[in-house]
Design a protein around this motif. Sequence first.
Motif, PDB file in Angstrom:
ATOM      1  N   LEU A  30     -20.014   9.070  40.325  1.00  0.00           N
ATOM      2  CA  LEU A  30     -21.177   9.893  40.620  1.00  0.00           C
ATOM      3  C   LEU A  30     -20.792  11.323  40.985  1.00  0.00           C
ATOM      4  O   LEU A  30     -21.462  12.271  40.598  1.00  0.00           O
ATOM      5  CB  LEU A  30     -21.989   9.268  41.761  1.00  0.00           C
ATOM      6  CG  LEU A  30     -22.862   8.069  41.389  1.00  0.00           C
ATOM      7  CD1 LEU A  30     -23.469   7.454  42.643  1.00  0.00           C
ATOM      8  CD2 LEU A  30     -23.952   8.459  40.405  1.00  0.00           C
ATOM      9  N   VAL A  31     -19.699  11.463  41.741  1.00  0.00           N
ATOM     10  CA  VAL A  31     -19.234  12.801  42.105  1.00  0.00           C
ATOM     11  C   VAL A  31     -18.885  13.597  40.845  1.00  0.00           C
ATOM     12  O   VAL A  31     -19.247  14.771  40.706  1.00  0.00           O
ATOM     13  CB  VAL A  31     -18.027  12.725  43.057  1.00  0.00           C
ATOM     14  CG1 VAL A  31     -17.357  14.092  43.197  1.00  0.00           C
ATOM     15  CG2 VAL A  31     -18.458  12.217  44.429  1.00  0.00           C
ATOM     16  N   PHE A  36     -20.550  17.799  37.480  1.00  0.00           N
ATOM     17  CA  PHE A  36     -20.351  18.409  36.163  1.00  0.00           C
ATOM     18  C   PHE A  36     -18.878  18.704  35.868  1.00  0.00           C
ATOM     19  O   PHE A  36     -18.577  19.576  35.049  1.00  0.00           O
ATOM     20  CB  PHE A  36     -21.196  19.681  36.026  1.00  0.00           C
ATOM     21  CG  PHE A  36     -22.645  19.395  35.718  1.00  0.00           C
ATOM     22  CD1 PHE A  36     -23.149  19.589  34.446  1.00  0.00           C
ATOM     23  CD2 PHE A  36     -23.505  18.916  36.694  1.00  0.00           C
ATOM     24  CE1 PHE A  36     -24.485  19.316  34.150  1.00  0.00           C
ATOM     25  CE2 PHE A  36     -24.833  18.625  36.423  1.00  0.00           C
ATOM     26  CZ  PHE A  36     -25.334  18.831  35.150  1.00  0.00           C
ATOM     27  N   THR A  37     -17.975  17.980  36.512  1.00  0.00           N
ATOM     28  CA  THR A  37     -16.555  18.183  36.215  1.00  0.00           C
ATOM     29  C   THR A  37     -16.193  17.688  34.822  1.00  0.00           C
ATOM     30  O   THR A  37     -15.148  18.065  34.284  1.00  0.00           O
ATOM     31  CB  THR A  37     -15.674  17.479  37.272  1.00  0.00           C
ATOM     32  OG1 THR A  37     -16.011  16.087  37.323  1.00  0.00           O
ATOM     33  CG2 THR A  37     -15.891  18.089  38.642  1.00  0.00           C
ATOM     34  N   TRP A  38     -17.060  16.869  34.230  1.00  0.00           N
ATOM     35  CA  TRP A  38     -16.831  16.376  32.875  1.00  0.00           C
ATOM     36  C   TRP A  38     -16.912  17.494  31.826  1.00  0.00           C
ATOM     37  O   TRP A  38     -16.480  17.310  30.684  1.00  0.00           O
ATOM     38  CB  TRP A  38     -17.858  15.289  32.527  1.00  0.00           C
ATOM     39  CG  TRP A  38     -19.269  15.653  32.856  1.00  0.00           C
ATOM     40  CD1 TRP A  38     -19.964  15.341  33.986  1.00  0.00           C
ATOM     41  CD2 TRP A  38     -20.166  16.439  32.043  1.00  0.00           C
ATOM     42  NE1 TRP A  38     -21.232  15.868  33.940  1.00  0.00           N
ATOM     43  CE2 TRP A  38     -21.388  16.543  32.766  1.00  0.00           C
ATOM     44  CE3 TRP A  38     -20.062  17.040  30.798  1.00  0.00           C
ATOM     45  CZ2 TRP A  38     -22.487  17.235  32.262  1.00  0.00           C
ATOM     46  CZ3 TRP A  38     -21.151  17.744  30.307  1.00  0.00           C
ATOM     47  CH2 TRP A  38     -22.341  17.833  31.033  1.00  0.00           C
ATOM     48  N   MET A  39     -17.435  18.649  32.183  1.00  0.00           N
ATOM     49  CA  MET A  39     -17.511  19.741  31.209  1.00  0.00           C
ATOM     50  C   MET A  39     -16.124  20.218  30.777  1.00  0.00           C
ATOM     51  O   MET A  39     -15.950  20.708  29.667  1.00  0.00           O
ATOM     52  CB  MET A  39     -18.348  20.897  31.753  1.00  0.00           C
ATOM     53  CG  MET A  39     -19.826  20.729  31.469  1.00  0.00           C
ATOM     54  SD  MET A  39     -20.751  22.287  31.428  1.00  0.00           S
ATOM     55  CE  MET A  39     -20.950  22.579  33.163  1.00  0.00           C
ATOM     56  N   ASP A  40     -15.134  20.088  31.676  1.00  0.00           N
ATOM     57  CA  ASP A  40     -13.759  20.423  31.288  1.00  0.00           C
ATOM     58  C   ASP A  40     -13.340  19.596  30.078  1.00  0.00           C
ATOM     59  O   ASP A  40     -12.769  20.115  29.113  1.00  0.00           O
ATOM     60  CB  ASP A  40     -12.793  20.149  32.451  1.00  0.00           C
ATOM     61  CG  ASP A  40     -13.019  21.065  33.626  1.00  0.00           C
ATOM     62  OD1 ASP A  40     -13.577  22.158  33.439  1.00  0.00           O
ATOM     63  OD2 ASP A  40     -12.633  20.691  34.748  1.00  0.00           O
ATOM     64  N   ASP A  41     -13.600  18.285  30.138  1.00  0.00           N
ATOM     65  CA  ASP A  41     -13.197  17.378  29.061  1.00  0.00           C
ATOM     66  C   ASP A  41     -14.013  17.622  27.796  1.00  0.00           C
ATOM     67  O   ASP A  41     -13.482  17.563  26.688  1.00  0.00           O
ATOM     68  CB  ASP A  41     -13.358  15.926  29.518  1.00  0.00           C
ATOM     69  CG  ASP A  41     -12.531  15.607  30.749  1.00  0.00           C
ATOM     70  OD1 ASP A  41     -11.357  16.003  30.775  1.00  0.00           O
ATOM     71  OD2 ASP A  41     -13.055  14.984  31.683  1.00  0.00           O
ATOM     72  N   ARG A  84     -18.939  21.536  43.740  1.00  0.00           N
ATOM     73  CA  ARG A  84     -18.301  21.216  42.456  1.00  0.00           C
ATOM     74  C   ARG A  84     -19.200  21.637  41.292  1.00  0.00           C
ATOM     75  O   ARG A  84     -18.729  22.166  40.281  1.00  0.00           O
ATOM     76  CB  ARG A  84     -18.002  19.720  42.367  1.00  0.00           C
ATOM     77  CG  ARG A  84     -16.838  19.239  43.217  1.00  0.00           C
ATOM     78  CD  ARG A  84     -16.656  17.732  43.074  1.00  0.00           C
ATOM     79  NE  ARG A  84     -15.455  17.248  43.729  1.00  0.00           N
ATOM     80  CZ  ARG A  84     -15.387  16.877  44.999  1.00  0.00           C
ATOM     81  NH1 ARG A  84     -16.480  16.959  45.764  1.00  0.00           N
ATOM     82  NH2 ARG A  84     -14.257  16.438  45.519  1.00  0.00           N
ATOM     83  N   ARG A  85     -20.492  21.368  41.438  1.00  0.00           N
ATOM     84  CA  ARG A  85     -21.425  21.689  40.354  1.00  0.00           C
ATOM     85  C   ARG A  85     -21.519  23.196  40.129  1.00  0.00           C
ATOM     86  O   ARG A  85     -21.488  23.673  38.985  1.00  0.00           O
ATOM     87  CB  ARG A  85     -22.798  21.099  40.672  1.00  0.00           C
ATOM     88  CG  ARG A  85     -23.782  21.177  39.524  1.00  0.00           C
ATOM     89  CD  ARG A  85     -24.990  20.268  39.760  1.00  0.00           C
ATOM     90  NE  ARG A  85     -25.618  20.495  41.040  1.00  0.00           N
ATOM     91  CZ  ARG A  85     -25.687  19.566  42.017  1.00  0.00           C
ATOM     92  NH1 ARG A  85     -25.159  18.375  41.863  1.00  0.00           N
ATOM     93  NH2 ARG A  85     -26.292  19.858  43.161  1.00  0.00           N
ATOM     94  N   LEU A  86     -21.621  23.963  41.193  1.00  0.00           N
ATOM     95  CA  LEU A  86     -21.686  25.414  41.033  1.00  0.00           C
ATOM     96  C   LEU A  86     -20.378  25.945  40.450  1.00  0.00           C
ATOM     97  O   LEU A  86     -20.394  26.847  39.602  1.00  0.00           O
ATOM     98  CB  LEU A  86     -21.974  26.093  42.371  1.00  0.00           C
ATOM     99  CG  LEU A  86     -22.031  27.633  42.337  1.00  0.00           C
ATOM    100  CD1 LEU A  86     -23.014  28.121  41.281  1.00  0.00           C
ATOM    101  CD2 LEU A  86     -22.400  28.187  43.698  1.00  0.00           C
TER     102      LEU A  86
END
Length: 222
Positions: A30-31, A36-41, A84-86
């Motif tokens: 969930l974190v 939105f840390t998945w945007m890196d991938d 993290r999201r920002l």
Amino acid sequence: MAPPPVAAMPPPPALSRPDWLPDEASDAWLVAWQGFTWMDDLRAVAGSHASRARALARALVAEWIAADRAAFEPYTWSPGIAGRRLAAFALHAGFLIDADDDTLQAARTDDRRLMAAMRQHADRLERMVKWRGLDGVERIQALRGLWMGRAALGAGRRKLTKIARQLALALGRQIHEDGVHRSRSPARQLELLSDLVELKAIAAAHHLNMPGEFDYAMSRLA
């Protein structure tokens, strides 16, 4: 002999409304999802399909903004996740809006919602970091996101230096004398160090020097 016709790329599938808080998901999942840390991938694997990856990322960001406007979820606005999201929005703003100006001043009219969301995040995080009980990784991630968001939105050097010093103080409270993070978790320490290296690289891109306290905290973690 004429070459065979090249098959046209199929259009991207229609995006079904995502579940932002699935019951079966772990906290770590969930974190990453809400942060939105998945945007890196997504950007890393996009390759020649960057336009489709951008369209997917933009659609998901728009869906999140719409869902947040429809119903406030306290979990999604915890300081660490919001930070993290920002940070993700700021780091990938150029990818999301397809603009050359990473300060967002050249954003198209239809990207105003993203910019408004970033300002909303920065303003809320500004208030959150004043909470007396906020400490640890939550505080560090909140301050990291606040610095990256304010930098992307064109804040001045004095403002950014103040946030960086707050971040350095928060880091100092989390690092033992031997340079190990309080959690004693190598994975947590590596994640934190990677986040700070990324922030320092962005500062360099903006021709900003981080205060000595920040560099000292980083050197202790490395």
